[in-house]
Enzyme design. Sequence first.
Site, PDB file in Angstrom:
ATOM      1  N   GLU A 273       0.847  -1.195   0.000  1.00  0.00           N
ATOM      2  CA  GLU A 273       0.000   0.000   0.000  1.00  0.00           C
ATOM      3  C   GLU A 273       0.881   1.244   0.000  1.00  0.00           C
ATOM      4  O   GLU A 273       1.815   1.353   0.788  1.00  0.00           O
ATOM      5  CB  GLU A 273      -0.889  -0.034   1.246  1.00  0.00           C
ATOM      6  CG  GLU A 273      -1.719   1.201   1.508  1.00  0.00           C
ATOM      7  CD  GLU A 273      -2.516   1.076   2.805  1.00  0.00           C
ATOM      8  OE1 GLU A 273      -3.145   2.065   3.203  1.00  0.00           O
ATOM      9  OE2 GLU A 273      -2.501  -0.015   3.430  1.00  0.00           O
TER      10      GLU A 273
ATOM     11  N   GLU B 255      -3.254  10.829   3.333  1.00  0.00           N
ATOM     12  CA  GLU B 255      -4.218  10.575   4.398  1.00  0.00           C
ATOM     13  C   GLU B 255      -4.344  11.879   5.155  1.00  0.00           C
ATOM     14  O   GLU B 255      -3.361  12.387   5.702  1.00  0.00           O
ATOM     15  CB  GLU B 255      -3.746   9.448   5.311  1.00  0.00           C
ATOM     16  CG  GLU B 255      -3.727   8.097   4.618  1.00  0.00           C
ATOM     17  CD  GLU B 255      -3.572   6.961   5.604  1.00  0.00           C
ATOM     18  OE1 GLU B 255      -4.590   6.332   5.938  1.00  0.00           O
ATOM     19  OE2 GLU B 255      -2.439   6.711   6.038  1.00  0.00           O
TER      20      GLU B 255
END
Length: 532
Positions: free
Chosen positions: A238, A243
């Site tokens: 990932e 974020e």
Amino acid sequence: MLASTFSYRMYKTALILAALLGSGQAQQVGTSQAEVHPSMTWQSCTAGGSCTTNNGKVVIDANWRWVHKVGDYTNCYTGNTWDTTICPDDATCASNCALEGANYESTYGVTASGNSLRLNFVTTSQQKNIGSRLYMMKDDSTYEMFKLLNQEFTFDVDVSNLPCGLNGALYFVAMDADGGMSKYPTNKAGAKYGTGYCDSQCPRDLKFINGQANVEGWQPSSNDANAGTGNHGSCCAEMDIWEANSISTAFTPHPCDTPGQVMCTGDACGGTYSSDRYGGTCDPDGCDFNSFRQGNKTFYGPGMTVDTKSKFTVVTQFITDDGTSSGTLKEIKRFYVQNGKVIPNSESTWTGVSGNSITTEYCTAQKSLFQDQNVFEKHGGLEGMGAALAQGMVLVMSLWDDHSANMLWLDSNYPTTASSTTPGVARGTCDISSGVPADVEANHPDAYVVYSNIKVGPIGSTFNSGGSNPGGGTTTTTTTQPTTTTTTAGNPGGTGVAQHYGQCGGIGWTGPTTCASPYTCQKLNDYYSQCL
């Protein structure tokens, strides 16, 4: 190495078992609601600054969909519980149950327009929906696979309506392009219905993995009315490009021993959903760069250097050791563009942890100072992340709240029992009592995030490093092809002089080689030099 080999053997075994099960026990597709994917354009650019518009689509993840009995409207899954009459075991459940098509706007609060995608947090129709997770598609049955080594990825984002406790996340995962449909014949839904998800937490909350249900061992969540955990998880590398909420942001690579999707079992999955966080074959923590955590508390947020009260551009560069797409990943760099100004990522202010990009040296020093386990290195570090980027990854755009840790790891002090003055604990200004999903859902149902203007291309090709336009300083002309538009970026070097952060040299470079004062041309590799 042993863990990696073991995972690979498990993966091969799963393939063989799936093939033996045959189509008689299959993850089915419903017929009540037609699946119509919202359109979203994005651009691929060349080194010369020419960008071509691609007509992409987005699809919502299978976990959000209505799952009902084949042939009628009986729920296979209600709230956070399976109907064990229909679903006594994984294989039977997959045979008996169907994933239904989605009404994107009215049910899930998802709207796409041109190059923009808006995700609403709470949407109420027949049921209340919380957040969403969507994937970029190449066509109606295939995810777009992005290969980002020696490339940069650029997008615009509006996080002004994301308070503490929310995470508008844009990232890449090493899913299969068809959602696992060809590897697992029991998966009849495929990418068209958003199947095949995996990430570095090896999530065990997925309702279907590898064409089978995840009902065996399922435990409903104690604090999430819609979720639970099963015996199986789905692991893969990932790359968290973004974020963030309006208070804090982080970018984080998470390698795995096996880059692609692998099914795991029980606590051997590791990650958030298991009792042994570091017991799996992936790095659940990653090597993060959060400006606040690295000591600069005025860089990102409302009214700060990167002002989250308005839209801005995020640029992420994946630099290799030899300046080619076949090289080894050695650095992940970050820039921002807002109001026509290029803003370099903030520098780490901690003694012994220097720099404003992710490198092996940075990660090693940061893990040591913050007293975090260096699981990043254990699972391959930047080289492992690069292996996933080389094989191609799927773009994920999401909005979610956190039933595990209230998002405090992103925007507050974490762990909450540690002193905020301890290196690495403070990650943002949100209170440690914030982020409780029930509170966020009740108090901020109108929260949303907007992603737009996605561009991918060689280093320096997707944004105007001269800083005249946060959208890339491009002029647009329409080609004779009905599905593409070509744009040409403005000269990043201006009138013969490269500006701050502009390219100033490298093999094949024909632009300016002199930097505006007081900057100098510094060689990053044989193919790229930059004014720093």
